[in-house]
Motif scaffolding. Structure first.
Motif, PDB file in Angstrom:
ATOM      1  N   VAL A   1       0.854  -1.186   0.000  1.00 58.07           N
ATOM      2  CA  VAL A   1       0.000   0.000   0.000  1.00 58.07           C
ATOM      3  C   VAL A   1       0.893   1.240   0.000  1.00 58.07           C
ATOM      4  CG1 VAL A   1      -1.809   1.276   1.203  1.00 58.07           C
ATOM      5  CG2 VAL A   1      -1.802  -1.233   1.263  1.00 58.07           C
ATOM      6  N   LYS A   2       0.635   2.136  -0.954  1.00 57.22           N
ATOM      7  CA  LYS A   2       1.373   3.397  -1.029  1.00 57.22           C
ATOM      8  C   LYS A   2       0.430   4.564  -0.737  1.00 57.22           C
ATOM      9  CE  LYS A   2       4.888   1.862  -4.329  1.00 57.22           C
ATOM     10  NZ  LYS A   2       5.549   2.134  -5.636  1.00 57.22           N
ATOM     11  N   ASN A   3       1.023   5.693  -0.386  1.00 63.99           N
ATOM     12  CA  ASN A   3       0.248   6.889  -0.026  1.00 63.99           C
ATOM     13  C   ASN A   3      -0.728   6.606   1.116  1.00 63.99           C
ATOM     14  OD1 ASN A   3       1.422   8.598  -1.967  1.00 63.99           O
ATOM     15  ND2 ASN A   3      -0.009   7.900  -3.543  1.00 63.99           N
ATOM     16  N   ALA A   4      -0.330   5.718   2.003  1.00 60.84           N
ATOM     17  CA  ALA A   4      -1.211   5.379   3.128  1.00 60.84           C
ATOM     18  C   ALA A   4      -1.408   6.602   4.017  1.00 60.84           C
ATOM     19  CB  ALA A   4      -0.629   4.232   3.936  1.00 60.84           C
ATOM     20  N   ILE A   5      -2.640   6.788   4.457  1.00 58.26           N
ATOM     21  CA  ILE A   5      -2.986   7.950   5.276  1.00 58.26           C
ATOM     22  C   ILE A   5      -2.561   7.708   6.723  1.00 58.26           C
ATOM     23  CG2 ILE A   5      -4.884   9.382   6.113  1.00 58.26           C
ATOM     24  CD1 ILE A   5      -6.377   8.640   3.518  1.00 58.26           C
ATOM     25  N   THR A   6      -1.745   8.614   7.251  1.00 60.67           N
ATOM     26  CA  THR A   6      -1.194   8.470   8.592  1.00 60.67           C
ATOM     27  C   THR A   6      -1.348   9.775   9.358  1.00 60.67           C
ATOM     28  OG1 THR A   6       0.441   6.885   7.785  1.00 60.67           O
ATOM     29  CG2 THR A   6       0.873   7.894   9.917  1.00 60.67           C
ATOM     30  N   SER A   7      -1.686   9.662  10.625  1.00 60.62           N
ATOM     31  CA  SER A   7      -1.817  10.840  11.481  1.00 60.62           C
ATOM     32  C   SER A   7      -0.443  11.255  12.004  1.00 60.62           C
ATOM     33  CB  SER A   7      -2.763  10.533  12.654  1.00 60.62           C
ATOM     34  OG  SER A   7      -2.831  11.632  13.542  1.00 60.62           O
ATOM     35  N   LEU A   8      -0.095  12.520  11.827  1.00 56.54           N
ATOM     36  CA  LEU A   8       1.197  13.034  12.274  1.00 56.54           C
ATOM     37  C   LEU A   8       1.004  14.040  13.402  1.00 56.54           C
ATOM     38  CD1 LEU A   8       3.089  13.627   8.898  1.00 56.54           C
ATOM     39  CD2 LEU A   8       3.045  11.578  10.339  1.00 56.54           C
ATOM     40  N   GLU A   9       1.812  13.898  14.456  1.00 58.92           N
ATOM     41  CA  GLU A   9       1.845  14.830  15.572  1.00 58.92           C
ATOM     42  C   GLU A   9       2.855  15.935  15.261  1.00 58.92           C
ATOM     43  OE1 GLU A   9      -0.240  14.621  18.049  1.00 58.92           O
ATOM     44  OE2 GLU A   9      -1.085  12.727  17.299  1.00 58.92           O
ATOM     45  N   PRO A  10       2.907  17.000  16.077  1.00 60.80           N
ATOM     46  CA  PRO A  10       3.837  18.103  15.793  1.00 60.80           C
ATOM     47  C   PRO A  10       5.290  17.662  15.616  1.00 60.80           C
ATOM     48  CG  PRO A  10       2.257  18.792  17.438  1.00 60.80           C
ATOM     49  CD  PRO A  10       2.007  17.326  17.197  1.00 60.80           C
ATOM     50  N   ASP A  11       5.777  16.729  16.463  1.00 61.43           N
ATOM     51  CA  ASP A  11       7.165  16.295  16.309  1.00 61.43           C
ATOM     52  C   ASP A  11       7.368  15.513  15.016  1.00 61.43           C
ATOM     53  OD1 ASP A  11       5.532  14.326  17.342  1.00 61.43           O
ATOM     54  OD2 ASP A  11       7.107  13.375  18.523  1.00 61.43           O
ATOM     55  N   ASP A  12       6.324  14.781  14.570  1.00 60.37           N
ATOM     56  CA  ASP A  12       6.406  14.088  13.283  1.00 60.37           C
ATOM     57  C   ASP A  12       6.479  15.091  12.135  1.00 60.37           C
ATOM     58  OD1 ASP A  12       6.129  11.528  14.478  1.00 60.37           O
ATOM     59  OD2 ASP A  12       3.962  11.788  14.561  1.00 60.37           O
ATOM     60  N   LEU A  13       5.677  16.165  12.223  1.00 61.45           N
ATOM     61  CA  LEU A  13       5.673  17.178  11.174  1.00 61.45           C
ATOM     62  C   LEU A  13       7.054  17.826  11.026  1.00 61.45           C
ATOM     63  CD1 LEU A  13       2.284  18.944  12.007  1.00 61.45           C
ATOM     64  CD2 LEU A  13       2.733  17.465  10.048  1.00 61.45           C
ATOM     65  N   MET A  14       7.691  18.113  12.151  1.00 65.82           N
ATOM     66  CA  MET A  14       9.005  18.750  12.088  1.00 65.82           C
ATOM     67  C   MET A  14      10.043  17.798  11.507  1.00 65.82           C
ATOM     68  SD  MET A  14       9.196  21.134  15.519  1.00 65.82           S
ATOM     69  CE  MET A  14       8.622  19.880  16.659  1.00 65.82           C
ATOM     70  N   ALA A  15       9.976  16.538  11.891  1.00 62.62           N
ATOM     71  CA  ALA A  15      10.909  15.560  11.340  1.00 62.62           C
ATOM     72  C   ALA A  15      10.715  15.416   9.836  1.00 62.62           C
ATOM     73  CB  ALA A  15      10.720  14.206  12.032  1.00 62.62           C
ATOM     74  N   ALA A  16       9.447  15.367   9.385  1.00 63.00           N
ATOM     75  CA  ALA A  16       9.162  15.240   7.962  1.00 63.00           C
ATOM     76  C   ALA A  16       9.628  16.470   7.194  1.00 63.00           C
ATOM     77  CB  ALA A  16       7.668  15.024   7.753  1.00 63.00           C
ATOM     78  N   CYS A  17       9.503  17.626   7.812  1.00 55.30           N
ATOM     79  CA  CYS A  17       9.923  18.879   7.165  1.00 55.30           C
ATOM     80  C   CYS A  17      11.436  18.925   6.976  1.00 55.30           C
ATOM     81  CB  CYS A  17       9.455  20.058   8.007  1.00 55.30           C
ATOM     82  SG  CYS A  17      10.185  21.655   7.549  1.00 55.30           S
ATOM     83  N   TYR A  18      12.176  18.753   8.061  1.00 53.45           N
ATOM     84  CA  TYR A  18      13.622  18.950   8.009  1.00 53.45           C
ATOM     85  C   TYR A  18      14.362  17.802   7.326  1.00 53.45           C
ATOM     86  CZ  TYR A  18      12.523  22.673  11.307  1.00 53.45           C
ATOM     87  OH  TYR A  18      11.992  23.787  11.901  1.00 53.45           O
TER      88      TYR A  18
ATOM     89  N   PHE B   1       3.474  24.006  10.349  1.00 52.83           N
ATOM     90  CA  PHE B   1       3.795  24.571  11.663  1.00 52.83           C
ATOM     91  C   PHE B   1       4.572  25.870  11.472  1.00 52.83           C
ATOM     92  CE2 PHE B   1       7.405  21.884  10.606  1.00 52.83           C
ATOM     93  CZ  PHE B   1       8.500  22.630  10.996  1.00 52.83           C
ATOM     94  N   GLN B   2       4.537  26.695  12.491  1.00 48.82           N
ATOM     95  CA  GLN B   2       5.238  27.974  12.465  1.00 48.82           C
ATOM     96  C   GLN B   2       6.057  28.122  13.754  1.00 48.82           C
ATOM     97  OE1 GLN B   2       1.553  28.186  12.107  1.00 48.82           O
ATOM     98  NE2 GLN B   2       2.005  27.554   9.992  1.00 48.82           N
TER      99      GLN B   2
ATOM    100  N   ALA C   1      -1.691  19.815  12.925  1.00 46.20           N
ATOM    101  CA  ALA C   1      -1.438  18.373  12.825  1.00 46.20           C
ATOM    102  C   ALA C   1      -2.660  17.682  12.224  1.00 46.20           C
ATOM    103  CB  ALA C   1      -1.121  17.787  14.203  1.00 46.20           C
ATOM    104  N   GLY C   2      -2.456  16.484  11.738  1.00 48.18           N
ATOM    105  CA  GLY C   2      -3.570  15.754  11.142  1.00 48.18           C
ATOM    106  C   GLY C   2      -3.094  14.618  10.277  1.00 48.18           C
ATOM    107  N   TYR C   3      -3.739  14.464   9.126  1.00 47.25           N
ATOM    108  CA  TYR C   3      -3.505  13.286   8.297  1.00 47.25           C
ATOM    109  C   TYR C   3      -2.778  13.661   7.007  1.00 47.25           C
ATOM    110  CZ  TYR C   3      -6.766  11.082  11.485  1.00 47.25           C
ATOM    111  OH  TYR C   3      -7.374  10.598  12.614  1.00 47.25           O
TER     112      TYR C   3
END
Length: 256
Positions: A44-61, A75-76, A88-90
């Motif tokens: 399965v690709k493009n699976a929908i996953t819930s990300l928390e703030p720390d996940d968002l920052m890791a994905a960004c950087y 995030f800002q 945060a969300g999906y």
């Protein structure tokens, strides 16, 4: 810290590919026997996953498109560098892969086939076995195993033996889980007794059609009172019958 958690109107559909190879064996010289085996592979690709703030920052950087990606925009930071707001969300960020061997067996026969009387009753034996070769989730550059733990063992086996004679029927059920770990992807010394042995327990069910409109049943769950080692660390969902010990159920049914 202000922030919101919710849906995402920009989500895309998840996509998947699956392959199945199967074989079936139903020999004419053993009437009533049917054996099936399958190899199943699902991605399965493009699976929908819930990300928390720390996940968002890791994905960004950690992204090759930094800072121009959806995660950096979620995030800002304030002038002093602290996290000031987030959404945060999906997100379509994960991938799943499962590869397993599955097999089943069913055998049904009247006992008269073995020289007993015509009213000796019938026997049915059925079983299912699953072995996970791979079950994992990947996102943000990391891969997480989804099987091999006590809550999701790599090997599962169920065998049901049924006897039917007129209004009476009975079933003996065997459930077996293979060797597992309390936690996976950790050093062997992280948890004491991380490796757990295989485990089996048994259930018994009896029923009788008293009249056309009334029936009765009696069930013993975990008939031997089996309990896994270190029970306080096991999944209640999977090990419920064992953790509460031997239990009994009796019921009377009326049908009109």
């Amino acid at each position: 810290m202000p922030g919101t958690v919710g849906g995402n109107s920009h989500l895309k559909n998840e996509t998947s590919k699956s392959y199945t190879a199967s074989a079936e064996f139903a020999p004419h010289f053993i009437r009533g026997l049917d054996v099936k085996a399958s190899l199943v592979d699902v991605k399965v690709k493009n699976a929908i996953t819930s990300l928390e703030p720390d996940d968002l920052m890791a994905a960004c950087y950690d992204s090759s498109s930094y800072p121009n990606n959806a995660y950096c925009n979620a995030f800002q930071r304030s002038s002093d560098g602290q996290l000031a707001n987030f959404q945060a969300g999906y997100f379509n960020i994960a991938q799943y892969e499962t590869r397993a061997l599955q097999s089943s067996m069913d055998y049904y026969t009247p006992l008269s086939r073995f020289g007993l009387s015509q009213n000796a009753g019938d026997v049915e034996v059925s079983g299912n076995y699953t072995h996970y070769l791979k079950s994992q989730q990947s996102y943000l550059g990391n891969t997480y195993l989804l099987s091999g733990t006590t809550s999701a063992p790599n090997d599962l086996f169920t065998l049901n033996a049924n006897y039917i004679k007129g209004p009476f029927s009975g079933q003996w059920q065997t459930i077996w889980y293979g060797k597992s770990n309390y936690k996976v992807q950790v050093p062997a010394t992280t948890y004491e007794n991380n490796k757990r042995p295989s485990f089996a327990y048994f259930n018994l069910s009896l029923s009788y059609q008293i009249t056309k409109n009334f029936s009765g049943s009696f069930v013993i769950n975990n008939i031997t009172g089996a309990l896994p080692k270190y029970p306080g660390t096991y999944s209640v969902t999977r090990y419920y019958d064992m953790l509460i010990g031997r239990s009994f159920q009796m019921s009377i049914g009326a049908h009109f």
